[in-house]
Design an enzyme around this catalytic site. Sequence first.
Site, PDB file in Angstrom:
ATOM      1  N   GLY A  55      10.000 -12.627   7.745  1.00  0.00           N
ATOM      2  CA  GLY A  55      11.001 -11.639   8.169  1.00  0.00           C
ATOM      3  C   GLY A  55      10.382 -10.261   8.344  1.00  0.00           C
ATOM      4  O   GLY A  55       9.724  -9.771   7.427  1.00  0.00           O
ATOM      5  N   ARG A  61      -0.355   0.978  11.332  1.00  0.00           N
ATOM      6  CA  ARG A  61      -0.990   2.254  11.737  1.00  0.00           C
ATOM      7  C   ARG A  61      -1.953   2.740  10.646  1.00  0.00           C
ATOM      8  O   ARG A  61      -3.096   3.120  10.937  1.00  0.00           O
ATOM      9  CB  ARG A  61       0.100   3.300  11.993  1.00  0.00           C
ATOM     10  CG  ARG A  61      -0.414   4.690  12.227  1.00  0.00           C
ATOM     11  CD  ARG A  61       0.743   5.666  12.456  1.00  0.00           C
ATOM     12  NE  ARG A  61       0.252   7.013  12.609  1.00  0.00           N
ATOM     13  CZ  ARG A  61       0.074   7.859  11.606  1.00  0.00           C
ATOM     14  NH1 ARG A  61       0.359   7.490  10.363  1.00  0.00           N
ATOM     15  NH2 ARG A  61      -0.385   9.081  11.844  1.00  0.00           N
ATOM     16  N   ARG A  98       7.568 -17.518  11.367  1.00  0.00           N
ATOM     17  CA  ARG A  98       7.374 -18.341  10.169  1.00  0.00           C
ATOM     18  C   ARG A  98       6.607 -19.578  10.655  1.00  0.00           C
ATOM     19  O   ARG A  98       7.044 -20.240  11.584  1.00  0.00           O
ATOM     20  CB  ARG A  98       8.717 -18.749   9.570  1.00  0.00           C
ATOM     21  CG  ARG A  98       9.570 -17.541   9.167  1.00  0.00           C
ATOM     22  CD  ARG A  98      10.799 -17.944   8.397  1.00  0.00           C
ATOM     23  NE  ARG A  98      11.786 -16.872   8.363  1.00  0.00           N
ATOM     24  CZ  ARG A  98      11.781 -15.875   7.472  1.00  0.00           C
ATOM     25  NH1 ARG A  98      10.840 -15.802   6.575  1.00  0.00           N
ATOM     26  NH2 ARG A  98      12.730 -14.946   7.508  1.00  0.00           N
ATOM     27  N   THR A 145       9.056  -6.798   3.162  1.00  0.00           N
ATOM     28  CA  THR A 145      10.298  -7.579   3.261  1.00  0.00           C
ATOM     29  C   THR A 145      11.443  -6.686   2.812  1.00  0.00           C
ATOM     30  O   THR A 145      11.295  -5.934   1.842  1.00  0.00           O
ATOM     31  CB  THR A 145      10.268  -8.850   2.379  1.00  0.00           C
ATOM     32  OG1 THR A 145      11.613  -9.352   2.262  1.00  0.00           O
ATOM     33  CG2 THR A 145       9.738  -8.617   0.983  1.00  0.00           C
ATOM     34  N   ILE A 146      12.573  -6.797   3.493  1.00  0.00           N
ATOM     35  CA  ILE A 146      13.709  -5.964   3.069  1.00  0.00           C
ATOM     36  C   ILE A 146      14.272  -6.431   1.730  1.00  0.00           C
ATOM     37  O   ILE A 146      14.978  -5.692   1.063  1.00  0.00           O
ATOM     38  CB  ILE A 146      14.847  -5.943   4.127  1.00  0.00           C
ATOM     39  CG1 ILE A 146      15.453  -7.332   4.337  1.00  0.00           C
ATOM     40  CG2 ILE A 146      14.368  -5.323   5.418  1.00  0.00           C
ATOM     41  CD1 ILE A 146      16.785  -7.304   5.080  1.00  0.00           C
ATOM     42  N   ASP A 147      13.949  -7.679   1.323  1.00  0.00           N
ATOM     43  CA  ASP A 147      14.587  -8.258   0.133  1.00  0.00           C
ATOM     44  C   ASP A 147      14.147  -7.612  -1.182  1.00  0.00           C
ATOM     45  O   ASP A 147      14.839  -7.728  -2.184  1.00  0.00           O
ATOM     46  CB  ASP A 147      14.298  -9.760   0.044  1.00  0.00           C
ATOM     47  CG  ASP A 147      14.964 -10.547   1.161  1.00  0.00           C
ATOM     48  OD1 ASP A 147      15.730  -9.944   1.927  1.00  0.00           O
ATOM     49  OD2 ASP A 147      14.713 -11.758   1.263  1.00  0.00           O
TER      50      ASP A 147
END
Length: 334
Positions: free
Chosen positions: A11, A21, A72, A126-128
């Site tokens: 994700g 960057r 994935r 990951t945003i999680d």
Amino acid sequence: MRKIAVLTSGGDAPGINACIRAIILTAEHFGIQVFGYKHGFNGLLDQEYQALSARNVANIIQRGGTILRSARCLTFKTDESATLAAKNLNALGIEALLVIGGEGSFHGGCHLADHWQGQVIGLPGTIDNDIYGTDATIGYFTAIETALESIDKVRDTADAFERIFLVEVMGRHAGFIGLSACLASASDHVLVPELCGDLNDELDNIVTRLKATMSKRGHSSYIIIVAENLWPGGVTALAQELHEKTHVECRPVILGHVQRGGSPVSQDRILASKLGAYAVEQAIAGKSKIMVGEQNNRVVAYPIEQSWQQQKMLDPYLVKIQQTFFNINKAHQL
Ligand code: F6P
């Protein structure tokens, strides 16, 4: 060290471009050439790569997504895949591979390290926020902001109709986004995996708590934050069940992938820049099978396996004050 490579896998998360960057600029500073593999581990197998320089990363720090694309790669679990990837990396003369992603991506990196002499370094993107060993993962802060922006809007219409809204947030197995979004949006209940017991009890619990709040607050809006994959049938089913028990109109809202997009907030850009630079420094220092992270504002490096072998806990103080605000006594009754 002359050549390193980077890929982004799983994700995507806002701030990954800022991280790429930082990797390029730091590597160039030390005279190291960087190659970017496209589409996660698939790029390693298909030899889909490009040489990256400062020119490729100008004007990307503010962009969500990943310039390297992500995927994935389920086939990467096999020994044949890891052996082929190792062969391709050697053919290009790569000495270290930097993997930006979550737990699944780190498993992939470790699997590769078992078949390759080069160094593998993980960067938590990951945003999680479900990666042990770092206070925050790249993308987490932006995801909270994005969720909040939507929940505030939902609150306006919920207030107008005095309805209950159930808002589903991401976080496949973890309640970091849910708990933070609940607290910051002053929502009235939160259901996250770490704090959820038997679901029948939870439903009774929600109804009891809603009724208690309603008797204090009267006709009003009520917002309940629910982590994805938690309730059978999701927030749509839960809205129906709650309507039947409370006779108040209930509406479900699934925030979904909007939480993964958008321009990264400053905290994610800064975290991503620190971790990108530190990963290159760790590569130059000869480190392998590590994950770089940040704890108490300091960059750290950990054996990569620890990132999934140990479970990252919700901040107990956040849990405690959320309980206090809800006026309840037991953690599992959140
Ligand atoms: O791992 C990040 C994440 O956004 C989870 O919160 C979510 O469950 C999952 O990815 C969704 O994955 P996909 O985009 O493959 O459906």
